[in-house]
Design an enzyme around this catalytic site. Structure first.
Site, short mmCIF file in Angstrom:
data_model
loop_
_atom_site.label_atom_id
_atom_site.label_comp_id
_atom_site.label_asym_id
_atom_site.label_seq_id
_atom_site.Cartn_x
_atom_site.Cartn_y
_atom_site.Cartn_z
N ARG A 24 1.55 -10.93 7.20
CA ARG A 24 1.01 -9.74 6.39
C ARG A 24 1.82 -8.68 6.74
O ARG A 24 1.74 -7.64 7.16
CB ARG A 24 -0.29 -9.45 6.80
CG ARG A 24 -1.08 -8.92 5.70
CD ARG A 24 -2.33 -8.64 5.76
NE ARG A 24 -2.79 -7.98 7.12
CZ ARG A 24 -3.21 -8.47 8.11
NH1 ARG A 24 -3.72 -9.53 8.28
NH2 ARG A 24 -3.50 -7.80 9.45
N TYR A 62 15.73 30.81 6.35
CA TYR A 62 14.59 31.24 6.98
C TYR A 62 14.70 31.80 8.28
O TYR A 62 15.20 30.77 9.24
CB TYR A 62 13.44 30.80 6.54
CG TYR A 62 12.83 30.70 5.15
CD1 TYR A 62 12.57 31.99 4.53
CD2 TYR A 62 12.44 29.61 4.57
CE1 TYR A 62 12.08 31.85 3.46
CE2 TYR A 62 11.92 29.41 3.45
CZ TYR A 62 11.77 30.65 2.80
OH TYR A 62 11.23 30.64 1.47
N ARG A 67 -10.86 -0.71 15.12
CA ARG A 67 -10.60 0.18 13.80
C ARG A 67 -11.54 -0.50 12.94
O ARG A 67 -12.63 -0.70 12.82
CB ARG A 67 -9.15 0.20 13.39
CG ARG A 67 -8.75 1.25 12.85
CD ARG A 67 -7.17 1.19 12.28
NE ARG A 67 -6.55 0.14 11.49
CZ ARG A 67 -5.45 0.08 11.06
NH1 ARG A 67 -4.53 0.68 11.45
NH2 ARG A 67 -5.10 -0.93 10.29
N CYS A 118 13.89 24.11 4.23
CA CYS A 118 12.96 24.70 3.45
C CYS A 118 12.10 23.88 2.44
O CYS A 118 12.44 22.61 2.42
CB CYS A 118 13.73 25.88 2.48
SG CYS A 118 14.68 27.00 3.46
N HIS A 166 -6.49 -7.59 12.63
CA HIS A 166 -4.92 -6.72 12.44
C HIS A 166 -4.85 -6.54 14.11
O HIS A 166 -5.80 -6.15 14.82
CB HIS A 166 -5.28 -5.53 11.92
CG HIS A 166 -4.15 -4.48 11.65
ND1 HIS A 166 -2.83 -5.12 11.01
CD2 HIS A 166 -3.67 -3.25 11.58
CE1 HIS A 166 -2.03 -4.18 10.85
NE2 HIS A 166 -2.23 -2.98 11.36
N ASP A 219 12.49 23.31 -0.87
CA ASP A 219 13.06 22.73 -1.85
C ASP A 219 14.57 22.30 -1.46
O ASP A 219 14.99 21.84 -2.30
CB ASP A 219 13.05 23.64 -2.82
CG ASP A 219 11.91 24.07 -3.23
OD1 ASP A 219 10.68 23.32 -3.44
OD2 ASP A 219 11.58 25.30 -3.14
N LYS A 222 0.92 -1.07 0.16
CA LYS A 222 -0.05 0.08 0.09
C LYS A 222 0.78 1.28 -0.05
O LYS A 222 1.88 1.12 0.17
CB LYS A 222 -0.79 -0.17 1.03
CG LYS A 222 -0.22 -0.07 2.50
CD LYS A 222 -1.00 0.05 3.67
CE LYS A 222 -0.37 0.03 4.97
NZ LYS A 222 -1.10 -0.56 6.18
C1 LIG Z 1 -0.38 -1.67 6.96
C2 LIG Z 1 -0.72 -2.93 7.39
C3 LIG Z 1 -0.06 -4.05 7.29
C4 LIG Z 1 1.40 -3.75 7.31
O1 LIG Z 1 1.94 -3.35 8.47
P1 LIG Z 1 3.37 -3.08 8.72
O2 LIG Z 1 3.67 -2.81 10.38
O3 LIG Z 1 3.89 -2.24 7.98
O4 LIG Z 1 3.86 -4.62 8.66
C5 LIG Z 1 -0.81 -5.25 7.57
N1 LIG Z 1 -2.04 -5.38 7.75
C6 LIG Z 1 -2.74 -4.37 7.60
C7 LIG Z 1 -4.26 -4.47 7.73
C8 LIG Z 1 -2.31 -3.00 7.49
O5 LIG Z 1 -3.10 -1.81 7.22
#
Ligand SMILES: *Cc1c(COP(=O)(O)O)cnc(C)c1O
Length: 401
Positions: free
Chosen positions: A226, A269, A138, A316, A170, A318, A40
């Protein structure tokens, strides 16, 4: 022919695809499980398409993204195999996801109904993963909705509207291996899988562990882990795991200008830094729009010709300024290569160091690298010359063609 895309970017993130393949194997071996590789947010800023291709070639069991749009971009680039997408809104178009053969992770009865509806309208069977909320509160099917959700899923399967691919959850405290919440969530996941089996819905793959859990709790690996961030070589739990991960991204640029600043001269700055003595400075042409946090003003270091130089004054949009010191940095010249952060193998600056200095996590550093930064790929099948633009410059651009 001259074109915008043949004009070099001022900064480049070089991504070592061999390191990503190595990290995948290291994680899989450590967990003793398959890997659903998370790509992602443009592959955590590394470029989703080249990274996804590398991970599939290296044996990932599937890919994971948050948005269906992200999954579609991978499909359009020709990435094969299962791709799971798990974050939707009311107006998400599930029909296009079904047509692309994506695995749609659903978090509520409403989402399941929308998927069933889209499948029915097109006379197709949708592939779904059930995302169960086992205590993070969540995303995921809420506990109070679970029983009726299971009935809905059983009906949808019987009607041929959906096929069950996976069950996932998760972890809220994956980065604390001994936290009992991990065990409670794993137990709740087992019980959810049992409820689904009881109505004949047997998942092909069950997964829960993010990177920190994959690295520290192989007992919670289920069929697959995952991971996201660990694939890119960033260890979220260095105090609990010494896994051999190689950071994949090096952010580099070249010195834009070298100039003298007299004693008493204020730099950048607000003149927050005043040169205490006559000195020489170098202008580094990347800034906060490129992902160098402004909060690192006066705190970061860069590597030029093997030496560290401190950033001085404000960062800054850039550019920022480093002090080369009285010996002009041993002869630092315009055009010299600047390592802004890298693997740290040579003691140089790292994304982790930036995160520690600014009170965040290295996830935020690498995902924050901006679209003006060109992504370059090394360590892939055609290593060396496969350069693509950033996410806006090159679109989902394939990198190796
Ligand atoms: C982002 C995400 C992961 C991966 O998490 P990491 O901490 O980067 O390994 C796994 N499962 C879900 C649902 C996530 O949103």
């Amino acid at each position: 022919m001259h074109s915008f895309s043949s004009t070099p970017a001022l900064g480049a993130a070089t991504v070592d695809l061999a390191a990503i393949a190595h990290n995948l194997r290291t994680i899989a071996d450590g967990a003793g499980a398959g890997v659903l590789a998370v790509v992602k947010a443009d592959g955590y800023g590394h470029g989703a398409v080249p990274v996804a291709r590398t991970l599939v070639d290296a044996g990932a069991n599937g890919l994971g993204v948050a948005h269906i749009r992200e999954a579609l971009a991978l499909r359009e680039a020709g990435i094969p195999g299962p791709i799971t997408a798990w974050l939707h809104t009311r107006d998400t178009d599930f029909a296009v996801a079904i047509a692309a053969g994506l695995d749609i992770a659903v978090s509520s009865a409403r989402q399941l109904a929308a998927v069933v509806d889209a499948a029915g309208r097109h006379g197709e069977t949708a592939t779904v993963t059930v995302k169960v909320d086992t205590g993070m509160n969540r995303s995921g099917v809420a506990a109070d909705e679970w029983e009726s959700f299971v009935d809905d899923l059983a009906r949808a399967r019987a009607a041929g509207a959906v096929a069950l691919r996976g069950v996932m959850t998760h972890l809220a405290c994956g980065d604390e291996p001994a936290n009992p919440a991990n065990d409670h969530q794993a137990q709740a996941l087992r019980s959810a899988v049992a409820d689904l089996r009881a109505v004949g819905a047997v998942p092909e793959i069950v997964h829960a562990a993010n990177s920190p859990a994959a690295l520290t709790r192989p007992d919670l690996a289920f069929d697959a882990v995952r991971p996201g961030v660990a694939l890119y070589g960033l260890n979220p739990v260095p105090q609990h795991s010494d896994a051999d991960l190689i950071p994949a991204m090096t952010l580099a640029t070249t010195v834009s200008l070298v100039k003298r600043v007299p004693a008493g001269g204020g730099i950048s700055y607000g003149h927050t830094y005043i040169a205490p003595a006559d000195t020489t400075v170098a202008v580094i042409p990347v800034g906060y729009a490129d992902g160098v946090p402004r909060a690192l003003s006066g705190r970061l270091r860069v590597r030029i010709n093997g030496r560290d130089f401190p950033g001085v004054g404000r960062i800054c949009m850039d550019q920022f300024v480093v002090d080369l010191g009285p010996d002009e940095g041993g002869g630092v010249a315009e055009g010299d290569a600047v390592e802004v952060f890298g693997t740290g193998a040579d003691g140089g600056p790292t994304a982790r160091e930036w995160a520690d200095l600014t009170g965040t996590i290295d996830y935020e550093i690498v995902t924050g690298i901006g679209s003006r930064i060109e992504r370059r790929y090394v360590g892939g099948p055609v290593a060396g010359d496969d350069t693509v633009g950033g996410p806006t410059a090159g679109g989902a651009g394939g990198g190796r063609s």
